[in-house]
Scaffold this motif. Structure first.
Motif, PDB file in Angstrom:
ATOM      1  N   GLY A   1       0.825  -1.210  -0.014  1.00 21.03           N
ATOM      2  CA  GLY A   1       0.007   0.076  -0.006  1.00 21.03           C
ATOM      3  C   GLY A   1       0.809   1.383  -0.067  1.00 21.03           C
ATOM      4  N   TYR A   2       0.341   2.281   0.465  1.00 27.30           N
ATOM      5  CA  TYR A   2       0.929   3.703   0.425  1.00 27.30           C
ATOM      6  C   TYR A   2       0.668   4.387   1.725  1.00 27.30           C
ATOM      7  CZ  TYR A   2       1.233   3.347  -4.706  1.00 27.30           C
ATOM      8  OH  TYR A   2       1.716   2.785  -5.993  1.00 27.30           O
ATOM      9  N   THR A   3       1.616   5.215   1.903  1.00 28.24           N
ATOM     10  CA  THR A   3       1.418   6.158   3.240  1.00 28.24           C
ATOM     11  C   THR A   3       1.022   7.470   2.604  1.00 28.24           C
ATOM     12  OG1 THR A   3       3.218   5.018   4.661  1.00 28.24           O
ATOM     13  CG2 THR A   3       2.804   7.398   5.185  1.00 28.24           C
ATOM     14  N   LEU A   4      -0.095   7.964   3.032  1.00 32.44           N
ATOM     15  CA  LEU A   4      -0.784   9.376   2.449  1.00 32.44           C
ATOM     16  C   LEU A   4      -0.053  10.338   3.447  1.00 32.44           C
ATOM     17  CD1 LEU A   4      -4.235   8.029   1.669  1.00 32.44           C
ATOM     18  CD2 LEU A   4      -2.204   7.521   0.309  1.00 32.44           C
ATOM     19  N   TYR A   5      -0.253  11.660   2.740  1.00 28.49           N
ATOM     20  CA  TYR A   5       0.150  12.875   3.494  1.00 28.49           C
ATOM     21  C   TYR A   5      -0.881  13.731   2.814  1.00 28.49           C
ATOM     22  CZ  TYR A   5       4.456  10.236   4.036  1.00 28.49           C
ATOM     23  OH  TYR A   5       5.443   9.256   4.555  1.00 28.49           O
ATOM     24  N   PRO A   6      -2.056  13.836   3.508  1.00 32.31           N
ATOM     25  CA  PRO A   6      -3.302  14.794   2.937  1.00 32.31           C
ATOM     26  C   PRO A   6      -3.100  16.037   3.801  1.00 32.31           C
ATOM     27  CG  PRO A   6      -3.996  13.430   4.259  1.00 32.31           C
ATOM     28  CD  PRO A   6      -2.634  12.981   4.183  1.00 32.31           C
ATOM     29  N   HIS A   7      -2.864  17.299   2.816  1.00 29.93           N
ATOM     30  CA  HIS A   7      -2.679  18.694   3.469  1.00 29.93           C
ATOM     31  C   HIS A   7      -3.582  19.721   2.661  1.00 29.93           C
ATOM     32  CE1 HIS A   7      -0.309  21.428   5.748  1.00 29.93           C
ATOM     33  NE2 HIS A   7      -0.317  22.020   4.505  1.00 29.93           N
ATOM     34  N   LEU A   8      -4.133  20.538   3.415  1.00 32.39           N
ATOM     35  CA  LEU A   8      -4.842  21.721   2.724  1.00 32.39           C
ATOM     36  C   LEU A   8      -3.931  22.802   2.604  1.00 32.39           C
ATOM     37  CD1 LEU A   8      -7.620  23.099   1.787  1.00 32.39           C
ATOM     38  CD2 LEU A   8      -7.662  23.865   4.087  1.00 32.39           C
TER      39      LEU A   8
END
Length: 367
Positions: free
Chosen positions: A151-158
């Motif tokens: 899978g993937y490590t996610l880095y969501p940011h506004l």
């Protein structure tokens, strides 16, 4: 890199500039634009004109054969349609026509397992469907790709792009995903190194070359010109002190951007790609709407960038794009992370609980 929903190429040009920035710092990196897809014919022509080496596919994503029409990639970008997540509109979210289209991006990740991906959408995504849509999208992307990679490590940011030197108050969620087997930690770039940039509208719109394309003025009704003469910088048709004959007869919600004038010493409000009278973004000093080249300046496209299509088609392309310098900042951070280069960073502001990295099992590695 490959792209879905590529638009006119704001993301792609931002990546190119990030590569150039790192090369100037002595880092040997390179990225090839392999393929791109968009459903709009003029937009696809624009992308092809600026990235002639890419295989550009003009087709509705729902008719695209991901297995046979695309090819292997190391990186993937998709600014999936925001219509159903935007605060302007019906906000149908995941239940709308456009809301589910993120799934096609996830399918590309499933098929090609790129090392990283860059997914972009409006800030309204996080609250759509009471927050369920955002979590659903994150869950899907986190588990995407071939099983052996874990899978993937996610880095969501506004990202508030005006904090990074972009002359526009444009807030967008960008989800950076890094494949877990790489053991690379992306860090959200800090705005601090960009704080010295003059991102005022006056600076952004100055010194446009005389031979620049797309400088055609909008044909404006004399009433519109008269109305603008009564609107001060920063005001709109509802906050300005307008004579009775120039007031708009609007019931219910009154959108603040209608005939809103820019302020010379501040970043622009958000440039949009559609809308009728009053939505074209209005000059801080002259009684007129901006030209397409001026809108492109606010979106930080270079002056030699080619836009194909009729005037309104070009306006739409520019308004729907990711600001070039916004994408540039994120990609420079991503490429630096992949190269093990330190840079100033901040904590992601859309943190969620993600499972720790794990080793793929023997059965997964042999799958």
């Amino acid at each position: 890199m490959g792209e879905l929903f590529c638009g006119p190429g704001g993301i792609a040009r931002g990546l190119d500039f990030a590569v150039e920035d790192l090369r100037k710092e002595g880092v040997e990196v390179d990225v090839e634009h392999t393929w791109a897809n968009d459903y709009d014919a003029a937009t696809a022509r624009t992308y092809k004109a600026n990235f002639p080496g890419a295989h550009v596919i003009h087709k509705d994503i729902r008719k695209l054969d991901i297995e046979t029409e695309l090819s292997d990639i190391d990186g993937f970008a998709f600014g999936f349609p925001c219509n159903d997540f935007s605060v302007v509109g019906e906000q149908k979210g995941i239940d709308g026509t456009f809301g589910p289209l993120y799934e096609y991006g996830a399918r590309v990740v499933d098929r090609y397992s790129p090392k990283w991906f860059f997914a972009e959408n409006v800030g309204g995504l996080r609250n759509s469907n009471d927050g369920v849509a955002f979590e659903m999208i994150l869950d899907r992307l986190q588990e995407a790709g071939a099983p052996e990679y874990g899978g993937y490590t996610l880095y969501p940011h506004l990202y508030k792009f005006e904090e990074y030197g972009v002359p526009q108050r444009r807030h967008r969620i960008i989800i950076v995903g890094v494949r877990n087997d790489l053991e690379v930690d992306f860090r959200v770039p800090s705005p601090e190194p960009y704080s010295h940039i003059d991102n005022s509208v006056k600076t952004a719109l100055s010194n446009i070359p005389a031979d620049a394309t797309h400088q055609e003025l909008t044909r404006q009704n004399p009433t519109v010109v008269e109305r603008l003469s009564h609107i001060k910088p920063g005001e709109n048709a509802f906050t300005a002190d307008l004579p009775a004959h120039l007031q708009l007869n609007v019931q219910g919600a009154k959108i603040s951007q209608i005939y809103r004038r820019l302020q010379a010493d501040k970043p622009s409000y958000t440039v949009t790609g559609s809308g009728g009278g009053g939505t074209h973004v209005y000059h801080y000093e002259e009684n007129r709407a901006l030209t397409n080249r001026e809108r492109a300046r606010i979106q930080t496209f270079p002056d030699d960038y080619i836009f194909e299509g009729k005037k309104e088609e070009v306006r739409k392309q520019i308004g729907m794009a990711v600001p070039v310098d916004g994408a540039r900042v994120v990609f420079k951070a991503l490429l630096s992370s992949l190269e093990g280069i330190e840079y100033p960073s901040v904590e992601p502001n859309l943190l969620r609980s993600v499972p720790p990295r794990r080793e793929a099992s023997a059965s997964e590695r042999s799958a």
